[in-house]
Design a protein around this motif. Sequence first.
Motif, PDB file in Angstrom:
ATOM      1  N   UNK A  89       1.314  -1.149   0.232  1.00 26.49           N
ATOM      2  CA  UNK A  89      -0.206   0.453  -0.132  1.00 26.49           C
ATOM      3  C   UNK A  89       0.587   1.428  -0.218  1.00 26.49           C
ATOM      4  N   UNK A  90       0.633   2.175  -0.684  1.00 26.57           N
ATOM      5  CA  UNK A  90       1.401   3.318  -1.001  1.00 26.57           C
ATOM      6  C   UNK A  90       1.489   4.439   0.069  1.00 26.57           C
ATOM      7  N   UNK A  91       2.636   4.195   0.551  1.00 22.87           N
ATOM      8  CA  UNK A  91       3.165   4.739   2.108  1.00 22.87           C
ATOM      9  C   UNK A  91       2.589   6.464   1.990  1.00 22.87           C
ATOM     10  N   UNK A  92       3.038   6.815   2.364  1.00 24.22           N
ATOM     11  CA  UNK A  92       2.221   8.344   2.938  1.00 24.22           C
ATOM     12  C   UNK A  92       3.510   8.880   3.979  1.00 24.22           C
ATOM     13  N   UNK A  93       4.075  10.561   3.696  1.00 26.90           N
ATOM     14  CA  UNK A  93       4.950  11.056   5.115  1.00 26.90           C
ATOM     15  C   UNK A  93       4.082  12.721   4.984  1.00 26.90           C
ATOM     16  N   UNK A  94       4.031  13.458   5.597  1.00 23.12           N
ATOM     17  CA  UNK A  94       3.985  14.586   5.670  1.00 23.12           C
ATOM     18  C   UNK A  94       5.223  15.467   6.190  1.00 23.12           C
ATOM     19  N   UNK A  95       5.498  16.184   5.261  1.00 21.28           N
ATOM     20  CA  UNK A  95       6.670  17.121   5.792  1.00 21.28           C
ATOM     21  C   UNK A  95       6.719  18.847   6.493  1.00 21.28           C
ATOM     22  N   UNK A  96       6.618  19.286   7.322  1.00 20.62           N
ATOM     23  CA  UNK A  96       6.380  20.668   7.632  1.00 20.62           C
ATOM     24  C   UNK A  96       7.660  21.217   7.317  1.00 20.62           C
ATOM     25  N   UNK A  97       7.414  22.492   7.290  1.00 22.09           N
ATOM     26  CA  UNK A  97       8.358  23.870   7.324  1.00 22.09           C
ATOM     27  C   UNK A  97       7.471  24.946   7.860  1.00 22.09           C
ATOM     28  N   UNK A  98       7.956  25.501   8.808  1.00 23.84           N
ATOM     29  CA  UNK A  98       7.524  26.563   9.195  1.00 23.84           C
ATOM     30  C   UNK A  98       5.688  26.641   9.419  1.00 23.84           C
TER      31      UNK A  98
END
Length: 1435
Positions: free
Chosen positions: A322-331
Amino acid sequence: MEPPALRRAGSEQEEGFGAPPRRTAGLGRVSNLRRSNSSLGKGHRRQGPFGSSDKHQNLSSWIPENIKKKECVYFVESSKLSDAGKVVCECGYTREQHLEEATKPHVFQGTEWDPKKHVQEMPTDAFGDIVFTGLGQKVGKYVRVSQDTPSSVIYHLMTQHWGLDVPNLLISVTGGAKNFNMKPRLKSIFRRGLVKVAQTTGAWIITGGSHTGVMKQVGEAVRDFSLSSSYKEGEVITIGVATWGTIHRREGLVHPTGGFPAEYSLDEEGQGSLTCLDSNHSHFILVDDGTHGQYGVEIPLRTKLEKFISEQTKERGGVAIKIPIVCVVLEGGPGTLHTIYNAITHGTPAWSWRGSGRVADVIAQVAVTISLIQQKLAVLPRKMFETFHRGQKWPCGLRTAPDSDSLRQRALRGNGSEPQTEVPMCMLSPAASRSQDHFGHENWDHQLKLAVAWNRVDIARSEIFTDEWQWKPSDLHPTMTAALISNKPEFVKLFLENGVRLKEFVTWDTLLYLYESLEPSCLFHSKLQKMHHVAQVLRELLGDFTQPLYPRPRHSDRPRLSLPVPHIKLNVQGVSLRALYKRSTGHMTFTMDPVRDLLIWAIVQNRRELAGIIWAQSQDCTAAALACSRILKELSKEEEDTDTSEDMLALADEYELRAIGVFTECYRKDEERAQKLLTRVSEAWGKTTCLQLALEAKDMKFVSHGGIQAFLTKVWWGQLCVDNGLWRVALCMVAFPLLFTGLISFREKRLQAVRGPARARAFFNAPVVIFHLNILSYFAFLCLFAYVLMVDFQPTPSWCECAIYLWLFSLVCEETRQLFYDPDECGLMKKAALYFSDFWNKLDVGAILLFIAGLTCRLIPATLYAGRVVLSLDFIMFCLRLMHIFTVSKTLGPKIIIVKRMMKDVFFFLFLLAVWVVSFGVAKQAILIHNERRVDWIFRGVVYHSYLTIFGQIPAYIDGVNFNPDQCSPNGTDPYKPKCPESDMARHEPAFPEWLTVLLLCLYLLFANILLLNLYTFQQVQEHTDQIWKFQRHDLIEEYHGRPPAPPPFILLSHLQLFIRRVILKIPAKRHRQLKNKLEKNEEAALLSWEIYLKENYLQSQQFQQRQRPEQKIDDISDKVDTMVDLLDRDRLKRSGSMEQRLASLEEQVAQTARALHWIVTTLRDSGFGSEAGVPALAPQKAAEEQDAEPGGRKKAEEPGDSYHVAARHLLYPSRRVTRFPVPNEKVPWETEFPIYKPPFYSAERKDAAATDPVGENPMGRTGLRGRGSLSYFGPNHALHPVVTRWRRNEDGAICRKSIKKMLEVLVVKVPHSELWALPGGSPEPGETLPRKLKQILQQESWPSFENLLKHSTEVYKGYMDDPRNTDNAWIETVAVSIHFQDQNDLELKRLNSNLHPHDRGVSIRWQVVDKRIPLYANHKTLLQKVAALFGAHY
């Protein structure tokens, strides 16, 4: 409405890589191969003109049917106006932007505006290709969608119609939506890390798509990658999900039938409160809710789309994830915090970048705090810890987040102090540990599958193959299959290092599955479709001299050989191909060498690195390398793509060099054992030998190796010693009894001691003896043949001629034996084709057939002479056969090869020469001879004479000097004389133009000789001749090695014996032991083990040589320098951070000390000690940082004393030749003693000013000049500086913005002989209100109205102004007021613009955009900055 097929897309698993087919196939018979879905090919493939138009037509019909937009259908006037001052609807659009029906509603009359009722869906009118004007030819995709569009429809559009590959990872980037500043190092690490993750894993990056904030950072990162990378590295897919109603200039994207392409231009200055699309994104999804200017509309659809994509399954090589997902946070701000909370609570891991500012730093700090708290709580007893843990309310939902540990770890590691190579791992690790339903082995297995799908072997090495989990080799087999199919050699190497054994891994089912997974573009795939048998295709590639590598299916074996491959996926729920391996463990593997099978599978696909890793594991490595060379060369002949064909040939040469390298190591170690490797029968490679494989592959470098040539020389001499001279052999052939005298030495001691028939048999069976006997026999045949033709050719054949017939019959029998001799059981047709492929065999057959034709004519009395002519020509052909005989000579052999190659070159040369000869001959004949009608003489004149002229036989009559009419026929009637040229018969002189014929002759000879001189380029022809001779030498040696010892015509006795043994007695033929030798199992195993040992030595030496190469050393030094620079940067950052902390601590201590001293002073004063006037003032903390820069020079400075006026201390007084007395910073205050201070005095002459003494002192201190200067009065000179501003607007009337802030325009003036602009202010005349400079640019009738504006203005500053004209006794004090026009339709603004008219031609006036870089006087810039801060505008 959503199509039914698309509604099911969410529940069905995606076939992104193509699943194994539900069909029956086998290695013996592969009838149908897997075909990948053509619609899911590589994205952005180039289409032909017809393919593109068809694709656009499909989009133009499919998108409006399935994708909608939203439109307001009821106009309700809003209380707010647009930026342009126009009346708008509650939806934000103006009346003109509504449909005609919306402005005349009947159904909703009298109701309030409701988006649920008054906004309706309609077919979308904005989709297609997007091109950003002025920014290259990069073409992207875009579509306008309703906010209620199902995610399955959008996903179907992206994968099926836009042609995007299903991603291996989804990276959702969120954060600040405005231009925030990152440290250069942080920015570099973020950009490189993000793009490296996306490019190496095949990820999609999803952002907000606008050209600002974090979205702009992502776009620039992708741009930098595309500029610095090659085409083969692939494109980074960057998808922008933005709100349609907030896009500036979106009207250019509206095309009801699709824009192919639609042009879009960036206009940051005129965007106002809207945003522009980022030109570095590849795809745009523009979400529409029917409103204008409302941000955040796209968030719900983006969340649903990301969740839908993360639920899809991607499979390749039997591994489905299953396609993994990651959330990247800047500022980011509060909205970002809300987004992160939703992501964590929905199971999406988040990666916070500490150091980027605001929310990202807050999240990182929270994660660090939680980590520290849990470390402290871990000391408590377990029950107490669990009770406390369950009862706590963790902030921001981090406790309930399934990946709070991952979030915490990444926040700790994701700072700017780490090297950039660790950043991708930090970003990928949260996604790899996303699932909370996997424990133990399943969790490790899941992470390994993700690492394989992402092609991140670094993650697998550092995070998966650790001491925390012990992997069984069988557990790695499914992922090993996936790595092989997806061509990931680094993972194959990693699995081999961690215990995977190819002999256990390669089973029948595995091999079957691998062949079914061949790409349709593979040449081997197409050959299988034609032949259906893997064994048949491989035998065609290797050659018919080999036995089939795989058995053909028999009826009884069909169930086993045609075992179907189950349609099983290895997904995160645990269903895997492991069942296939468990089921196949009971099967006996039919292959004798599984490594060979895997090597062939990799070679036929031209996979260089993968084949190299597998070859390093092979046992019969020399034969394997030569077989690979043969297969690749055969495939390259049929490959249509030129680049692929060249790659195959290059890889074939590489494997030939590997075979040479291993054999060289073996030959250095032991010559005898190395030569055994050449003739050993390899069961794994079709019962052939290394030597035979090299010959079939035409590996000339290998065959010309010294060890192989030494072996061929040994075969050539048979049982005789190699050091026997040819003269000894010749003496023994002439004088037979000399054999028993010891003149000839033998290799075997037994033959050396024996004096009987065995010695003679060994001598005459030696190929070198057979060869020389045949030479003597052939010379005798040619001499007898020549004698008969020239001396003894009688009407009735003589005994000499009968001997020739007998001799020729023996030659025919020998050629027939060679034709039908088939030791490798190739079959008659294949053997015949192989026989006639040799040039000398064709020559032999031609000579024999010509002899038969001549003999037939000779036996008929009427054609006796014709028969002699034919036999004479046949004699020439028999003489040419001598060239083949002498190829064995080391001296003559290469020369004969040169002659053969030159003959091929001569054929093309003769064509050029013939053109020149014929052209000259025709011209000469036409000029000299008039109407020659005899064909034979025409040929002589045009071709024959012209050809002889090249070699110096120049016609005597061509220049008229040697003209003799007796040597020619005037009318051409004499058949034995040529016709006379054009001549004057009366004078007996030629009449043709001699000058022309002589000129033609000279030119002809010149160019003919040029051609001849360039023909014999001997040096070029001689290239590789020695190699070719060594290669072809084998054929002659093999021919005489298997030839009967008796020469013709006595060879007939050997043929008779052979006929009796084979046909009558049916005794099978014995194979040549010296050229093909089958060893015992123990001996073969020992030989192969010895070869493997030396192969490892070869590989180690190759690695050492690779490290010693200058290029590799440069790369190593570069890596070390980069590492050192990175360490120095990290050390510098640590030092600067430590210094900042120490300075901050010092500042805090100083502030505390100052407050304590102030308290002491206050206490003493209250107690009656001291006076109020003497109390020192306490500067507020960080006053220098917080207070605004003052026009009088009271601003933050880098050095002490810089807070005093600066412009007033310039050494040169403006517009005058007056030099000030230098005043250092510390001597500016009047309180400071300055004994040597003696400034000059200067006061400009004024008619209206009386001469008075200087009055007063400059309140800011010394200036270095006494007097009034160029000012009007001593003391303060009062000035007025009106700052007239308005909003900068675009063509539509909207206010322009930059960095989110609105932009101002200010009215400025430029006087003659000045490079800087100034505000329209100055000192007014006594009794006047307006300054002189302002009056100069305004018409007189507008002065009262401007005075009225001044009354309603806002004061922004009042006080001392640092001006270059200031002196110790005269200075300027100004009042700065702000006059701002809020509306562009303001009557006062229009009146002002109409009255702006400078009286002096040298004066310029304009509206200038407010920016800190405008060319304005420094003190005026300070006033302008205050006005910009007053309105919150950009500066």
